[in-house]
Enzyme design. Structure first.
Site, PDB file in Angstrom:
ATOM      1  N   TYR A  37       0.845  -1.200   0.000  1.00 15.65           N
ATOM      2  CA  TYR A  37       0.000   0.000   0.000  1.00 15.65           C
ATOM      3  C   TYR A  37       0.883   1.254   0.000  1.00 15.65           C
ATOM      4  CZ  TYR A  37      -3.733   3.250   1.001  1.00 15.65           C
ATOM      5  OH  TYR A  37      -4.621   4.287   0.908  1.00 15.65           O
ATOM      6  N   PHE A  42      -7.607  20.528 -24.578  1.00 19.80           N
ATOM      7  CA  PHE A  42      -8.055  19.150 -24.689  1.00 19.80           C
ATOM      8  C   PHE A  42      -9.376  19.084 -23.922  1.00 19.80           C
ATOM      9  CE2 PHE A  42      -8.228  14.634 -23.510  1.00 19.80           C
ATOM     10  CZ  PHE A  42      -8.217  14.111 -24.789  1.00 19.80           C
ATOM     11  N   THR A  43     -10.253  18.142 -24.290  1.00 13.91           N
ATOM     12  CA  THR A  43     -11.607  18.114 -23.705  1.00 13.91           C
ATOM     13  C   THR A  43     -11.590  18.099 -22.176  1.00 13.91           C
ATOM     14  OG1 THR A  43     -11.516  15.717 -23.962  1.00 13.91           O
ATOM     15  CG2 THR A  43     -12.651  16.951 -25.693  1.00 13.91           C
ATOM     16  N   ASP A  84       1.729  19.300 -20.890  1.00 14.63           N
ATOM     17  CA  ASP A  84       0.986  18.052 -21.017  1.00 14.63           C
ATOM     18  C   ASP A  84       1.779  17.174 -21.981  1.00 14.63           C
ATOM     19  OD1 ASP A  84      -0.665  15.965 -21.806  1.00 14.63           O
ATOM     20  OD2 ASP A  84      -2.483  17.180 -21.938  1.00 14.63           O
ATOM     21  N   LYS A 131      -1.328   6.923 -23.020  1.00 17.10           N
ATOM     22  CA  LYS A 131      -0.874   7.217 -24.383  1.00 17.10           C
ATOM     23  C   LYS A 131       0.579   6.758 -24.515  1.00 17.10           C
ATOM     24  CE  LYS A 131      -4.850   9.366 -24.211  1.00 17.10           C
ATOM     25  NZ  LYS A 131      -5.033  10.781 -24.047  1.00 17.10           N
ATOM     26  N   ARG A 148     -14.128  14.465 -33.753  1.00 18.04           N
ATOM     27  CA  ARG A 148     -13.395  15.533 -33.059  1.00 18.04           C
ATOM     28  C   ARG A 148     -13.786  16.840 -33.726  1.00 18.04           C
ATOM     29  NH1 ARG A 148     -10.985  13.691 -28.077  1.00 18.04           N
ATOM     30  NH2 ARG A 148     -13.201  13.940 -27.808  1.00 18.04           N
ATOM     31  N   PHE A 191     -19.927  14.356 -25.835  1.00 16.68           N
ATOM     32  CA  PHE A 191     -19.539  13.396 -26.864  1.00 16.68           C
ATOM     33  C   PHE A 191     -19.437  11.973 -26.316  1.00 16.68           C
ATOM     34  CE2 PHE A 191     -15.121  12.709 -25.625  1.00 16.68           C
ATOM     35  CZ  PHE A 191     -14.834  13.848 -24.878  1.00 16.68           C
TER      36      PHE A 191
HETATM   37  C1  LIG Z   1      -5.848  11.625 -23.246  1.00 12.62           C
HETATM   38  C2  LIG Z   1      -5.312  12.937 -22.947  1.00 12.62           C
HETATM   39  C3  LIG Z   1      -5.576  13.567 -21.716  1.00 12.62           C
HETATM   40  C4  LIG Z   1      -6.463  12.946 -20.663  1.00 12.62           C
HETATM   41  O1  LIG Z   1      -5.927  11.776 -20.175  1.00 12.62           O
HETATM   42  P1  LIG Z   1      -6.820  10.529 -19.681  1.00 12.62           P
HETATM   43  O2  LIG Z   1      -5.808   9.514 -19.291  1.00 12.62           O
HETATM   44  O3  LIG Z   1      -7.703  10.114 -20.790  1.00 12.62           O
HETATM   45  O4  LIG Z   1      -7.602  11.015 -18.496  1.00 12.62           O
HETATM   46  C5  LIG Z   1      -5.007  14.809 -21.512  1.00 12.62           C
HETATM   47  N1  LIG Z   1      -4.248  15.400 -22.453  1.00 12.62           N
HETATM   48  C6  LIG Z   1      -3.992  14.828 -23.641  1.00 12.62           C
HETATM   49  C7  LIG Z   1      -3.152  15.530 -24.644  1.00 12.62           C
HETATM   50  C8  LIG Z   1      -4.515  13.591 -23.935  1.00 12.62           C
HETATM   51  O5  LIG Z   1      -4.269  13.038 -25.140  1.00 12.62           O
END
Ligand SMILES: *Cc1c(COP(=O)(O)O)cnc(C)c1O
Length: 449
Positions: free
Chosen positions: A51, A103-104, A193, A234, A357, A423
């Site tokens: 943990y 980003f969304t 990011d 990713k 998108r 979406f």
């Molecule tokens: C996918 C993504 C996110 C969000 O990450 P999640 O793991 O889906 O929560 C943020 N920024 C970028 C550029 C992304 O491609």
């Protein structure tokens, strides 16, 4: 064909709501569906399940320090969790967050925290046919002007390395350096990011710093961040995320939130197995022969589609093939969602699941009006280490067919529209029952399959 027609209707013409069993090639996303390397899988077997204080976490922290150059590492359950914690820590009611492009989930977290997102992409970024090599770059002239007036109200500047919603377009080393200089001048923190830092670095090497090893490019790029975060789903090819910094004060502020929202400091909502795989995944970001094969596939597909006259985003970026729905479905008005209609139609014509998108991926303004984004795209994502050239050949063949029959596709209208991130769960219907006409046409040429 009949099955695909039923499936897309049942899914409300929203490919997020399709069952994976009804999909032939899943190109919805690269998120959490990349294949892992043998070394990552091997790492999972020997992870230490504790943990608190697991040595697997220590291994992750070492990998972050060696590959990305940060002393403090906080694991989180995925990228949006990092966005939540950063927004909660830095954003106040009415704060600005300036970004190369939203980003969304980033926008949702900034706005939920009371902030206002300001996008400053270079003008070429919004022109799907511009061949600019770094369309993800931030407009540094406008950034300077904006911060000169608003730096006191600006919570942070955020650069997405490989701008997802611009069509997977890269940010140059020169640009991030300049952005950092401007941020320092005005005392505003820079957040990077790095969810797709792998593909971004591949483009930097190809177009800007050819003689640098990938590892050096990644570390130098990340060094400009006051806070670095990534969705490890990713580039990391695991299910998780991380947040890293060299700023002790910021680290401490965010760290106290981790046990509240994610989990204890050494796992943050991830399983230790995935933490072990992430540590290895980070180290493998620097392996030149592993990174970039998807970029070559995307480039091949874009070239073939372009030859056939299908409107695609150029130059080909990372992440996927991006089709320009405004040009593809010229006769579908924006309030009938061309990218959404195209994505549903392409599923019917191919069994390939892409992602809208465009306007549907953008929620309405607070007063209920639509805010149409400059780009209205269908994205066909290439998860890492998953697809081959023959898959791309099939994709091109069916998309060219759909382009030749595009007049059939009319548009979509809402049946159920959620208020936030619509979406994901929204349901629509095809205006005038065009899905039937398309299916009939398809059958006449290809039969029932
Ligand atoms: C996918 C993504 C996110 C969000 O990450 P999640 O793991 O889906 O929560 C943020 N920024 C970028 C550029 C992304 O491609």
């Amino acid at each position: 064909m009949e099955e695909r027609l039923l499936a897309i209707r049942e899914a409300g013409f929203n490919t997020f709501l399709l069952k994976a069993d009804d999909v032939f090639l899943d190109m919805l996303t690269d998120s959490g569906v990349n294949a892992m390397t043998v070394e990552q899988l091997a790492g999972m077997v020997s992870a230490q399940d504790a943990y608190a204080g697991s040595n697997t976490y220590e291994e992750l922290a070492r990998a972050v320090e060696e590959v990305l150059g940060f002393k403090y590492t906080l694991p989180v359950h995925q990228g949006r969790a990092a966005e939540h914690l950063i927004a909660r820590t830095l954003v106040r009611q009415g704060s600005f967050v300036v970004t190369n492009f939203h980003f969304t989930t980033t926008r949702a977290h900034v706005e939920l925290a009371g902030g206002v997102l300001v996008e400053l992409p270079i003008p070429e970024a919004l022109d799907a046919s511009s061949e600019h090599p770094f369309k993800g770059n931030m407009d540094t002239v406008r950034l300077e002007e904006f911060l000169a007036r608003n730096h006191e109200r600006t919570a942070f500047v955020r650069v997405e390395a490989l701008a997802n919603l611009l069509g997977g377009q890269p940010v140059s080393m020169e640009n991030i350096k300049l952005v950092k200089e401007i941020c320092e001048r005005y005392g505003v923190p820079l957040v990077i990011d790095g969810s797709m830092i792998d593909w971004n670095s591949y483009f930097v090497k190809e177009r800007e710093l050819g003689s640098w090893p990938l590892g050096k490019i990644i570390k130098e790029f990340a060094s400009h961040a006051d806070v670095f975060y990534m969705s490890a789903r990713k580039a990391g090819s695991v299910r998780g995320g991380l947040l890293a910094t060299n700023n002790r004060e910021l680290y401490e502020k965010i760290a106290v939130l981790l046990p509240v929202f994610e989990g204890f400091l050494s796992y943050g909502g991830m399983s230790v197995k995935e933490i072990a795989a992430l540590a290895m995944g980070l180290r493998q970001l620097t392996e030149e022969e592993l990174i970039g094969s998807e970029i070559e596939l995307i480039r091949y597909g874009v070239r073939e589609l372009d030859k056939a006259g299908v409107p695609v985003v150029k130059p080909p970026g990372g992440l996927g093939i991006h089709v320009d729905a405004l040009k593809f479905l010229e006769n579908v008005p924006r309030n009938r969602y061309p990218a959404g209609a195209l994505t549903a139609a392409f599923y019917i014509a191919s069994g390939i699941r892409g992602m809208e998108r465009g306007a549907i991926s953008n929620d309405r303004l607070p007063d209920g009006r639509e805010e149409y984004p400059a780009l209205e795209l269908m994205r066909l994502a290439f998860p890492r280490k998953t697809y081959l050239r023959s898959h791309v050949e099939y994709l091109v063949d069916r998309l060219v067919w759909l382009y030749e029959n595009r007049d059939v596709v009319k548009g979509l209208e809402w049946v159920y529209e959620p208020p936030v991130l619509r979406f994901f769960l929204g349901r629509l219907r095809d205006v005038g029952n065009w899905s039937q006409t398309l299916a009939d046409k398809y059958r006449r040429e290809f039969g029932e399959r």
